[in-house]
Each structure stands twice: as structure tokens, then as C-alpha cells.
Design an enzyme around this catalytic site. Structure first.
Site, PDB file in Angstrom:
ATOM      1  N   HIS A  12       1.300  -2.863 -19.118  1.00 32.32           N
ATOM      2  CA  HIS A  12       0.715  -2.510 -17.815  1.00 32.32           C
ATOM      3  C   HIS A  12       1.655  -2.572 -16.606  1.00 32.32           C
ATOM      4  O   HIS A  12       1.480  -3.392 -15.702  1.00 32.32           O
ATOM      5  CB  HIS A  12      -0.554  -3.308 -17.530  1.00 32.32           C
ATOM      6  N   ASP A  28      -0.169 -11.489 -24.293  1.00 28.13           N
ATOM      7  CA  ASP A  28      -0.837 -10.829 -23.165  1.00 28.13           C
ATOM      8  C   ASP A  28      -2.024 -11.625 -22.629  1.00 28.13           C
ATOM      9  O   ASP A  28      -2.815 -12.183 -23.368  1.00 28.13           O
ATOM     10  CB  ASP A  28      -1.321  -9.427 -23.543  1.00 28.13           C
ATOM     11  N   LEU A  38     -10.578  -6.696 -27.685  1.00 32.46           N
ATOM     12  CA  LEU A  38     -11.860  -6.511 -28.378  1.00 32.46           C
ATOM     13  C   LEU A  38     -12.712  -7.784 -28.398  1.00 32.46           C
ATOM     14  O   LEU A  38     -13.853  -7.753 -28.849  1.00 32.46           O
ATOM     15  CB  LEU A  38     -11.636  -5.982 -29.795  1.00 32.46           C
ATOM     16  N   ARG A  39     -12.152  -8.908 -27.963  1.00 32.11           N
ATOM     17  CA  ARG A  39     -12.914 -10.153 -27.743  1.00 32.11           C
ATOM     18  C   ARG A  39     -13.510 -10.791 -28.986  1.00 32.11           C
ATOM     19  O   ARG A  39     -14.303 -11.717 -28.872  1.00 32.11           O
ATOM     20  CB  ARG A  39     -14.037  -9.920 -26.721  1.00 32.11           C
ATOM     21  N   HIS A  76      -2.966  -1.278 -26.275  1.00 37.90           N
ATOM     22  CA  HIS A  76      -3.379  -2.455 -25.495  1.00 37.90           C
ATOM     23  C   HIS A  76      -4.892  -2.461 -25.263  1.00 37.90           C
ATOM     24  O   HIS A  76      -5.385  -1.846 -24.318  1.00 37.90           O
ATOM     25  CB  HIS A  76      -2.610  -2.439 -24.167  1.00 37.90           C
ATOM     26  N   ASP A 102      -5.534  -1.236 -21.579  1.00 40.73           N
ATOM     27  CA  ASP A 102      -5.822  -2.627 -21.188  1.00 40.73           C
ATOM     28  C   ASP A 102      -7.330  -2.819 -21.016  1.00 40.73           C
ATOM     29  O   ASP A 102      -7.784  -3.519 -20.093  1.00 40.73           O
ATOM     30  CB  ASP A 102      -5.058  -3.035 -19.926  1.00 40.73           C
ATOM     31  N   PRO A 136     -10.208 -11.328 -14.198  1.00 38.81           N
ATOM     32  CA  PRO A 136      -9.579 -10.022 -14.026  1.00 38.81           C
ATOM     33  C   PRO A 136      -9.755  -9.146 -15.268  1.00 38.81           C
ATOM     34  O   PRO A 136      -9.751  -9.657 -16.390  1.00 38.81           O
ATOM     35  CB  PRO A 136      -8.104 -10.375 -13.820  1.00 38.81           C
ATOM     36  N   GLY A 137      -9.902  -7.853 -15.056  1.00 35.21           N
ATOM     37  CA  GLY A 137      -9.959  -6.912 -16.183  1.00 35.21           C
ATOM     38  C   GLY A 137     -11.076  -5.914 -16.017  1.00 35.21           C
ATOM     39  O   GLY A 137     -12.076  -6.192 -15.352  1.00 35.21           O
TER      40      GLY A 137
HETATM   41  C1  NCD Z   1      -6.865  -9.135 -19.506  1.00 37.03           C
HETATM   42  C2  NCD Z   1      -8.030  -9.832 -20.191  1.00 37.03           C
HETATM   43  O1  NCD Z   1      -9.125  -9.864 -19.610  1.00 37.03           O
HETATM   44  O2  NCD Z   1      -7.869 -10.325 -21.322  1.00 37.03           O
HETATM   45  N1  NCD Z   1      -7.181  -9.019 -18.111  1.00 37.03           N
HETATM   46  C3  NCD Z   1      -6.621  -8.174 -17.234  1.00 37.03           C
HETATM   47  O3  NCD Z   1      -6.928  -8.279 -16.054  1.00 37.03           O
HETATM   48  N2  NCD Z   1      -5.793  -7.241 -17.590  1.00 37.03           N
HETATM   49  C4  NCD Z   1      -5.598  -9.875 -19.757  1.00 37.03           C
HETATM   50  C5  NCD Z   1      -4.359  -9.085 -19.457  1.00 37.03           C
HETATM   51  O4  NCD Z   1      -4.230  -7.917 -19.864  1.00 37.03           O
HETATM   52  O5  NCD Z   1      -3.423  -9.616 -18.846  1.00 37.03           O
HETATM   53 ZN    ZN Z   2      -1.713  -8.484 -19.417  1.00 32.36          ZN
HETATM   54 ZN    ZN Z   3      -4.384  -6.981 -21.524  1.00 32.89          ZN
END
Ligand code: NCD
Ligand code: ZN
Ligand code: ZN
Length: 428
Positions: free
Chosen positions: A230, A150, A59-60, A56, A303, A321-322
Site C-alpha cells: 500500500h 502487515d 479475510l479475518r 493483499h 488491502d 483503520p481499514g
Molecule cells: C489493515 C487491517 O485492518 O488489518 N488495516 C488497514 O488500515 N489497512 C492492516 C494493514 O493493512 O496495515
Molecule cells: Zn498494512
Molecule cells: Zn493490510
């Protein structure tokens, strides 16, 4: 080309040995006769593990190359001890067709630091309305083995059931971001006392647990494989235990941040701590660590979610988020699982390499450290410590929640099919 790793302890067990690697394969373990021109890695005091596999990663690329590329993300992965990563489909454009997944796969091979396996989207455009062409992606050059929307949940039970049914014929796995969207409208943080005090709309545990329970039943009845992304609550671990006891083919991952961090971090107001699913309570984190140790949760997945400064350094409710994870995962696992006695290094090999390779159906990863096996390896100094600096990580983005923290466990070398992809904190 040959390499000899001198004085490492495979899985942290037994006496130190030398490991000879020739043409990408382990050819000797013990006292070995290395050719004179062999590259020597002095590994005294270090633990040799199979290279890590991340189910998971974000890499954008394509779309947000200002935050991460396949190039920069591969570097972060190699430095973190990874030899294979699965790149999530929530790019722009979405990886919901053969053209995009083949681009991601090829670009990963060109960079050559880690095998980048593209995850295919389950639904067209991640819209949750119509199934994407899973078969075309599975049969493409990229050989897609994992499908996920995801970032979003496949919330429609009929669509999820169809995806699970198709997945059995293709021998692939559906990885679900478990979040009942009707229960998380406007959600900002774990639903509990802390979020309430700060006036944040809560993200209830039941939004995750209800989808996991539903999907386990759908998978059981379809005799399909389900992977849960996750896992963040103790209740989800209970549901997984119940489902596994009944013979459901379900696997699950937990992130390093859900093992270590809690919603106590909300008090900082710093959106670096905003993540989906949100950081939960100390009791959840404790039960997740136990569930990982006893196998209820199969593996660790990062993640890894890079975000630009302008998307993070803003008020909490507007922040994306992330958080970053590739270069810190081993250290967080060392801190939460090894130092606490919950896992030995054999266990770390299981949760960071062997199980994720099995779930992602990779034949050449997560293999035993033995003669004749591919040399996909990570070398770890278990006693060394380092201080995390976001700006110094290989990722383009710098959103690490561990900024300034001193952490145990340092990846000193990574080998992909015998080639050194990272060494002493540098690429190559
Ligand atoms: C992830 C993202 O930024 O792509 N963000 C996150 O908070 N985990 C998306 C995801 O994993 O649900
Ligand atoms: Zn997710
Ligand atoms: Zn994710």
C-alpha cells in the site's frame, strides 16, 4: 463440462471473438465449434481479462469471523473478478506457523471460489522480535510464497535484513507494511493542514518513505526481492523509481482507495475513511496514478480490511483503520485509470492480474488469454455502472467508503479453472 463466452473482446482489443473452455482450459478462440450442451455466456460489448490476483486481502479467519470468513471473503473476491487472493497473516491466532497457513489454504480450496494463498508472518506473533519459521511455511502444503507482518512494520533493520536473506534461499518475497513506528505514535490521519485543523496527530509521509528507502537498500545488498505494501505518498514513488533504476528487485502495490480518495474526506469525521496508511493529498493520489501507469508501482492490491460496526462506528481516534475493497477494486481502477486514459484494458490486465501473479509466484494465474492456457478469467462490462451498497456486498462487514457512489465498470462473470464462480452479481 464446457463453456463458451460469446462475443467478448480480449483485453478490449480487436474484433469480438468466441472463447471455448473445456476441462478448465481455453481450447478455442475465434469462431469456435461449441458442444451442444456447452454453457453459453453472452458477452457482447464486454472485455475479457485474465482473472484478477489480489496480493493483499484480510479475510479475518481465524479469529474475527464476525467480520469476514474465508467463505464470505472468497465470495466477495469472485464477485470482484478475482481468481486468486493472498490472505494476510494478521489473524488471531497469527498465521506464523504451518498449521494455520495449511488451514487457510485448505479452507479456501473447500470453498472453491478463488485460490486463497495464505501469507505467512515474518515474525512470531507479529511481535517484531524473532523470525517465524519461514521455511516450514514455505515447504508446507500451503506453499507460502509471500511473507508479511502487515498491520505492523518489521521495524528492526537487523530482523528485516535476516528475513530478506532467508527469503532468497526460499525464493519467496517479503512484503513490508512500511511505517516507522517511532514516527507514527498516536497518528490518526495524514500529517498536513487538514489533520492539524481537526486536531488529529499526523502520520507523516516520511514514516513510510524512510522505511521504503531503508528496505530497498537492504534488499539491494542482500540481492533479495522486496514488495512494498500500500504505497501512499508521491515520495515513496520517487524512492521506488530510484531503487529500480539501481537494479533493486523491488515491487510495489497501490490500493484503489489511495488512487481515488484523499484527506479531504477527513471533513466528514466518518471513520469509514480511516485507513492505514492514511488517505493522502490530491497531489499524492495524482502521482500514484501516474506511477501505476508508468510501472513504477507494479500493481493494484485491495488491502480489503473488513471491520465490525462497533469497531468502525465510533469516534475517529477509537476506530480501527481499514476499508473493504474486493468488490469495488475494478470499478475504482476503471474510474481513476481507464476513464482518465492512463491505462487501457491491456494495462488493467497487467496491474490487476499479470504483475501480481508474477510477484506472488503463481504459475497458473495472470496467464495470457490463449489456447492451452488455464481458464482463469474475468469478464467486465466497461460501459455499465452500479451503485455501491455496503449492506449488499458479500462481505460480512459493510465498511465501504464508496457507499451510495455510482461507479463505472461491472464484473459480469468470473471463471476459475473454467468453472463459473460469479455471474451477473451472483455466486456460481
Ligand atoms: C489493515 C487491517 O485492518 O488489518 N488495516 C488497514 O488500515 N489497512 C492492516 C494493514 O493493512 O496495515
Ligand atoms: Zn498494512
Ligand atoms: Zn493490510
Amino acid at each position: 463440462m464446457s463453456t463458451v463466452i460469446k462475443g467478448a473482446r480480449p483485453y478490449g482489443e480487436g474484433d469480438p471473438v468466441d472463447v471455448l473452455i473445456e476441462d478448465g482450459v481455453i481450447t478455442g478462440i475465434g469462431t469456435v465449434q461449441a458442444p451442444e450442451d456447452a454453457e453459453v455466456i453472452d458477452a457482447r460489448g464486454q472485455v475479457l481479462l485474465p482473472g484478477f490476483v489480489d496480493l493483499h486481502t484480510h479475510l479475518r479467519e481465524p479469529g474475527r469471523e464476525d467480520t469476514e470468513t474465508i467463505d464470505s471473503g472468497s465470495a466477495a473476491a469472485a464477485l470482484g473478478g478475482y481468481t486468486a487472493v493472498f490472505a494476510m497473516a494478521n489473524t488471531d491466532p497469527v498465521a506464523d506457523n504451518a498449521v494455520i497457513v495449511e488451514h487457510v489454504w485448505r479452507r479456501g480450496q473447500e470453498v472453491g471460489l478463488v485460490d486463497v494463498h495464505p501469507v505467512g508472518a515474518v515474525t512470531v506473533g507479529l511481535k517484531g522480535e524473532k523470525l517465524a519459521e519461514l521455511g516450514t511455511m514455505a515447504n508446507s502444503q500451503a506453499g507460502v510464497k509471500v511473507f508479511s507482518d502487515d498491520g505492523l512494520c518489521v521495524a528492526d533493520p537487523l530482523l528485516m535484513r535476516r528475513a530478506l536473506e532467508y527469503s532468497t534461499a526460499l525464493d519467496v518475497v517479503i512484503a513490508q507494511h512500511a511505517e516507522e513506528p517511532r514516527l507514527t505514535v498516536g497518528a490518526q490521519a495524514h500529517e498536513g493542514e487538514r489533520a492539524a485543523r481537526l486536531g488529529y496527530t499526523g502520520w507523516p509521509a516520511a514514516a513510510e518513505e524512510s522505511i521504503v528507502a531503508r528496505d530497498c537498500l537492504l534488499a539491494l545488498h542482500a540481492n533479495a526481492r522486496l514488495h512494498v505494501c500500500h504505497v501512499s505518498t508521491s515520495g515513496t514513488a520517487d524512492v521506488l523509481r530510484w531503487a529500480k533504476d539501481r537494479g533493486t528487485k523491488v515491487s510495489a502495490e497501490v490500493t484503489p482507495h489511495h488512487l481515488l480518495l484523499t484527506d479531504e474526506r477527513l471533513a466528514t469525521y466518518d471513520p469509514v475513511n480511516k485507513v492505514n496508511p492514511p488517505l493522502r493529498t490530491e497531489s499524492d493520489a495524482e502521482k500514484l496514478r501516474a506511477a501505476l501507469a508508468d510501472g513504477t508501482i507494479d500493481c493494484v492490491a485491495t488491502d480489503h480490511a473488513p471491520h465490525a460496526v462497533q469497531d468502525k462506528d465510533t469516534e475517529w481516534s477509537a476506530a480501527r483503520p481499514g476499508m473493504l475493497g474486493l468488490q469495488t477494486a475494478l470499478s475504482i481502477v476503471t474510474e481513476t485509470m481507464v476513464r482518465t486514459g492512463l491505462l487501457d484494458w491491456r494495462g488493467v490486465a497487467r496491474v490487476m492480474s499479470e504483475r501480481p501473479a508474477e510477484i506472488g509466484n503463481l504459475a497458473d494465474q495472470g496467464r495470457p488469454i490463449a489456447v492451452g492456457e488455464p481458464a482463469n478469467l474475468a469478464l467486465v462490462d466497461p460501459d455499465a455502472e452500479w451503485t455501491v451498497r455496503g449492506a449488499e456486498l458479500a462481505s460480512i462487514a459493510a465498511n465501504t467508503p464508496y457507499e451510495g457512489m455510482r461507479l463505472p465498470g461491472v464484473v459480469t462473470a468470473t471463471l476459475l479453472r473454467g468453472r463459473i464462480t460469479a455471474r451477473d452479481g451472483k455466486i456460481g
